[in-house]
Write an enzyme that holds these catalytic residues in place. Structure first.
Site, mmCIF file in Angstrom:
data_model
loop_
_atom_site.group_PDB
_atom_site.id
_atom_site.type_symbol
_atom_site.label_atom_id
_atom_site.label_comp_id
_atom_site.label_asym_id
_atom_site.label_seq_id
_atom_site.Cartn_x
_atom_site.Cartn_y
_atom_site.Cartn_z
ATOM 1 N N SER A 214 -10.554 -0.167 3.382
ATOM 2 C CA SER A 214 -9.781 -0.335 4.615
ATOM 3 C C SER A 214 -9.304 1.022 5.115
ATOM 4 O O SER A 214 -8.669 1.764 4.361
ATOM 5 C CB SER A 214 -8.547 -1.198 4.360
ATOM 6 O OG SER A 214 -8.911 -2.428 3.808
ATOM 7 N N ARG B 78 0.830 -1.215 0.000
ATOM 8 C CA ARG B 78 0.000 0.000 0.000
ATOM 9 C C ARG B 78 0.868 1.270 0.000
ATOM 10 O O ARG B 78 0.544 2.267 0.640
ATOM 11 C CB ARG B 78 -0.928 0.033 1.218
ATOM 12 C CG ARG B 78 -2.007 -1.031 1.233
ATOM 13 C CD ARG B 78 -3.014 -0.832 0.106
ATOM 14 N NE ARG B 78 -4.184 -1.666 0.277
ATOM 15 C CZ ARG B 78 -4.248 -2.963 -0.041
ATOM 16 N NH1 ARG B 78 -3.197 -3.568 -0.567
ATOM 17 N NH2 ARG B 78 -5.361 -3.642 0.151
ATOM 18 N N GLU C 99 -4.500 3.942 6.359
ATOM 19 C CA GLU C 99 -4.301 3.548 4.971
ATOM 20 C C GLU C 99 -4.901 4.628 4.070
ATOM 21 O O GLU C 99 -4.439 4.878 2.969
ATOM 22 C CB GLU C 99 -4.986 2.198 4.720
ATOM 23 C CG GLU C 99 -4.483 1.465 3.489
ATOM 24 C CD GLU C 99 -5.481 1.488 2.359
ATOM 25 O OE1 GLU C 99 -5.058 1.237 1.236
ATOM 26 O OE2 GLU C 99 -6.663 1.783 2.590
HETATM 27 N N1 EPU Z 1 -10.988 -10.106 10.468
HETATM 28 C C1 EPU Z 1 -11.709 -10.144 11.650
HETATM 29 N N2 EPU Z 1 -12.693 -9.210 11.839
HETATM 30 C C2 EPU Z 1 -12.985 -8.271 10.910
HETATM 31 C C3 EPU Z 1 -12.240 -8.229 9.709
HETATM 32 C C4 EPU Z 1 -11.251 -9.153 9.513
HETATM 33 O O1 EPU Z 1 -11.486 -10.976 12.493
HETATM 34 O O2 EPU Z 1 -13.900 -7.477 11.178
HETATM 35 C C5 EPU Z 1 -9.910 -11.107 10.246
HETATM 36 C C6 EPU Z 1 -10.400 -12.460 9.803
HETATM 37 O O3 EPU Z 1 -9.606 -13.424 10.442
HETATM 38 C C7 EPU Z 1 -10.064 -12.500 8.321
HETATM 39 C C8 EPU Z 1 -8.826 -11.656 8.269
HETATM 40 O O4 EPU Z 1 -9.029 -10.659 9.264
HETATM 41 O O5 EPU Z 1 -9.839 -13.799 7.908
HETATM 42 C C9 EPU Z 1 -8.572 -11.004 6.945
HETATM 43 O O6 EPU Z 1 -9.732 -10.279 6.540
HETATM 44 P P1 EPU Z 1 -9.999 -9.930 4.995
HETATM 45 O O7 EPU Z 1 -9.843 -11.144 4.172
HETATM 46 O O8 EPU Z 1 -11.277 -9.179 4.914
HETATM 47 O O9 EPU Z 1 -8.764 -9.029 4.610
HETATM 48 P P2 EPU Z 1 -8.107 -7.761 5.350
HETATM 49 O O10 EPU Z 1 -6.717 -8.129 5.728
HETATM 50 O O11 EPU Z 1 -8.991 -7.218 6.390
HETATM 51 C C10 EPU Z 1 -7.012 -6.838 3.153
HETATM 52 C C11 EPU Z 1 -6.958 -5.541 2.405
HETATM 53 C C12 EPU Z 1 -8.245 -5.334 1.603
HETATM 54 C C13 EPU Z 1 -8.387 -6.487 0.630
HETATM 55 C C14 EPU Z 1 -8.412 -7.800 1.429
HETATM 56 C C15 EPU Z 1 -8.424 -9.023 0.527
HETATM 57 C C16 EPU Z 1 -5.501 -4.073 3.717
HETATM 58 C C17 EPU Z 1 -5.427 -2.906 4.616
HETATM 59 N N3 EPU Z 1 -6.735 -4.440 3.324
HETATM 60 O O12 EPU Z 1 -8.047 -6.722 4.127
HETATM 61 O O13 EPU Z 1 -8.098 -4.137 0.860
HETATM 62 O O14 EPU Z 1 -9.564 -6.364 -0.135
HETATM 63 O O15 EPU Z 1 -7.216 -7.908 2.242
HETATM 64 O O16 EPU Z 1 -7.167 -9.185 -0.067
HETATM 65 O O17 EPU Z 1 -4.472 -4.645 3.351
HETATM 66 C C18 EPU Z 1 -8.515 -1.773 0.869
HETATM 67 O O18 EPU Z 1 -7.299 -1.629 0.822
HETATM 68 O O19 EPU Z 1 -9.304 -0.795 0.875
HETATM 69 C C19 EPU Z 1 -9.062 -3.130 0.923
HETATM 70 C C20 EPU Z 1 -10.376 -3.364 1.048
#
Ligand code: EPU
Length: 330
Positions: A231, A155, A326
């Protein structure tokens, strides 16, 4: 003074001094102010406006996709910075150009994509970039960045760094996509689950795109319905020591090893602090993804910013982890 409400996905209502639409790279040559006089705007999908913008807003509407090179294996495209990102992804899928499918449905424009090196489901735009064409508002000349000089990281890129922020207007990007031999990336667990559910054995790029679209639609709020910027925080990377201390207390803490450190999803940390689905005034954390801060309609940028700082403070207090924004705070 024109309102920026329709120009930011948080839907915050503040004014700009003036909005100037840029439709051709050559329009930029006529700008004779210094970088401080301008504010560059793409899709407005990764920023929080906490105040009005007393500058000339340059809205990137440079369109067009040009095939620069093509053979049996792949294609090199030059894509206008003002193109809508998701429409570009769909255009590429329709032509059979592989690579962008995991990045389906990300809001924003093509020109903004390299700035924060957009990524989702195991893929980042840096994987395809050959170069970035920009206009340097400081030196008043067109410049081309090769991939290395973009300094891509999670990012992050040179365009986001404090020293260069607001200096480069991205007129187009040059990318290489595959045509013939390609591998779809379904490593990210949720994609494979959706494909299994649909009984797809050998997924096409269309199948992967559709899977990503359904995952995103289930988890992420549509900015057209409820204001947000995706995010709000980056996922933090912590030392093995800190990770183990958290794990002692929370056996199921999700994590991804990065060298000898661990990345922990910020959404999980925020949820543990009790913010998931919690509304505070006109703002709050989305019910299906705690990492996303939403505007229920009437929130000011200041109100959202204050909420984000409260979320950050509670994660710092509970886990001793300082979350990084972010979203760009303006
Ligand atoms: N989780 C929770 N509670 C929540 C949200 C997430 O426990 O409310 C945990 C769960 O264990 C889940 C893990 O976090 O398995 C990962 O969640 P998710 O797959 O939704 O991915 P993320 O790490 O929260 C990142 C990116 C997203 C991208 C997704 C999928 C960042 C800051 N965000 O989110 O990007 O779509 O992975 O690859 O790296 C963005 O940048 O705007 C964005 C949406």
């Amino acid at each position: 003074m024109p309102s920026l409400k329709a120009y930011n996905t948080f839907g915050v209502d503040v004014d700009a001094k003036e909005i100037q639409i840029i439709q051709r790279a050559d329009d930029l040559l006529a700008l004779n102010g210094s970088p401080e006089d301008y504010f560059i705007l793409g899709g407005g999908s990764n920023m929080l406006l906490t105040q009005g913008i007393d500058k000339i807003v340059l809205k990137n509407e440079i369109k067009g996709i040009e095939v620069l090179q093509e053979n049996d294996e792949g294609v090199v495209l030059q894509i206008g910075g003002g193109e809508n990102w998701h429409e570009t992804v769909l255009w590429c899928i329709d032509k059979g150009y592989a690579g962008f499918e995991n990045l389906s449905l990300i809001p924003g424009t093509v020109g903004a994509a390299p700035i924060q090196n957009i990524g989702a489901y195991g893929v980042e735009i840096k994987d395809f970039i050959l170069g970035v064409h920009a206009y340097d508002l400081q030196e008043k000349k067109a410049v081309i960045f090769n991939k290395q000089s973009c300094q891509f990281a999670y990012r992050d890129s040179i365009f986001k760094q404090a020293a260069h922020k607001g200096r480069f207007f991205i007129s187009s990007i040059v990318v290489r996509l595959s045509k013939d031999v390609f591998q779809v990336n379904t490593d990210y667990g949720a994609i494979q689950l959706v494909l299994d559910h649909l009984k797809v054995d050998v997924p096409t790029i269309t199948d992967v795109s559709n899977a990503v679209i359904s995952i995103r639609q289930a988890k992420l709020p549509d900015p057209a319905e409820i204001g947000n910027s995706g995010s709000f925080f980056k996922n933090p990377v912590v030392s093995a020591d800190k990770y183990e201390r958290i794990q002692e207390k929370y056996e199921k803490v999700p994590s991804y090893p990065i060298g000898d450190q661990y990345k922990i999803p910020a959404g999980w940390l925020i949820e543990q602090c009790g913010w998931k689905g919690k509304r505070v005034g006109h703002t709050g954390n989305y019910e299906k993804q705690a990492l996303i801060i939403v505007n229920y309609g009437e929130a000011t940028g200041q109100e959202i910013y204050e909420h984000a700082r409260n979320v950050r403070a509670s994660v710092a207090q509970k886990f001793d982890i300082d979350l990084e924004f972010e979203v760009n705070i303006i």
